[in-house]
Design an enzyme around this catalytic site. Structure first.
Site, PDB file in Angstrom:
ATOM      1  N   HIS A 104       0.805  -1.223   0.000  1.00  0.00           N
ATOM      2  CA  HIS A 104       0.000   0.000   0.000  1.00  0.00           C
ATOM      3  C   HIS A 104       0.837   1.272   0.000  1.00  0.00           C
ATOM      4  CE1 HIS A 104      -3.351  -2.646   1.914  1.00  0.00           C
ATOM      5  NE2 HIS A 104      -3.311  -2.763   0.598  1.00  0.00           N
ATOM      6  N   THR A 171      -3.326  -9.197  11.082  1.00  0.00           N
ATOM      7  CA  THR A 171      -4.439  -8.829  10.215  1.00  0.00           C
ATOM      8  C   THR A 171      -5.435  -9.976  10.205  1.00  0.00           C
ATOM      9  OG1 THR A 171      -5.131  -8.311   7.947  1.00  0.00           O
ATOM     10  CG2 THR A 171      -3.136  -9.639   8.194  1.00  0.00           C
ATOM     11  N   SER A 172      -6.708  -9.647  10.209  1.00  0.00           N
ATOM     12  CA  SER A 172      -7.750 -10.678  10.243  1.00  0.00           C
ATOM     13  C   SER A 172      -8.312 -10.955   8.856  1.00  0.00           C
ATOM     14  CB  SER A 172      -8.877 -10.264  11.197  1.00  0.00           C
ATOM     15  OG  SER A 172      -9.354  -8.965  10.898  1.00  0.00           O
TER      16      SER A 172
END
Length: 231
Positions: A104, A171-172
């Site tokens: 990102h 992170t899920s």
């Protein structure tokens, strides 16, 4: 040497004091996320967007890598470690990790607002209105905003396909397209997930879940990995 591919998310940086917009009902430092992380927001108010990322850059400069970052760097002594991160800070690099792909973007870089191929390293925390690229356009944060393509996804997919061990950390798996990377991992690879929130969708029985924050979970995983035979 086995290839350990790690997908990291906001939970890793959060332990170093870097806050995320998901912590406060869609607001990021009291801003609607679309005001400061979208092409529309940039067109509407460049000064607001620049100031927002200047403050994020200054905040990140004062934060330090935590035990999760350091553990990943240590594992390079035993594995070929490749980190794919959704985070835009440089804490992985500062912890000593050698191979980090930023999906990102990166806070420590600036980008031309007319030519995405013109990217510049920053040696300071502030991009000012009037700072221009060599083509004469305003520099913008080197960040992938909502609604923009994620150009590093293809290299990330290729890396995921090479994994002997794949770790999802902090992170899920709710942010796409990054969350889809687990689908590219070879079936025979060992898969681990460390996060306080285990996804409520079916991950599959071949994913070993450690329901802990990143630094605590990495202590558990280090023991597991270093007690297993490696090539």
């Amino acid at each position: 040497m086995q290839k350990l591919v790690v997908l990291t998310g906001a939970g890793v940086s959060a332990e170093s004091g870097i806050r995320t917009f998901r912590d406060s009902n869609g607001l990021w430092e009291n801003h609607d996320i679309m005001e400061v992380a979208s092409p529309e927001g940039w067109r509407k108010n460049r000064e607001l967007v620049q100031d927002f990322y200047n403050q994020r850059r200054r905040q990140a400069r004062d934060c330090q890598p935590n035990e999760a970052h350091l553990a990943l760097a240590r594992l390079e002594d035993h594995f070929d470690v490749q980190i794919i991160t959704q985070n835009v800070d440089d804490l992985h690099e500062r912890a000593g990790s050698s191979h980090v792909l930023h999906l990102h973007g990166e806070l420590t870089k600036a980008q031309s607002s007319v030519d995405p191929g013109l990217v510049y390293e920053l040696d300071h925390w502030e991009i000012k209105v009037g700072d221009k690229c060599e083509k004469g356009s305003q520099l913008r944060p080197f960040i992938v905003w909502f609604g923009e393509a994620v150009p590093m996804m293809v290299p990330a997919m290729r890396i995921a396909q090479q994994a002997d061990i794949f770790l999802v950390l902090g992170t899920s798996l709710q942010v796409y397209p990054a969350a889809s990377l687990i689908d590219y991992v070879p079936r025979a690879a060992k898969k681990f997930l460390i996060d306080p929130q285990i996804p409520d969708f079916q991950l599959g029985t071949d994913v070993y879940c450690i329901q802990e924050k990143a630094s605590t979970g990495m202590k558990v995983l280090e023991k597991i990995l270093l007690s297993s035979p490696t090539e």
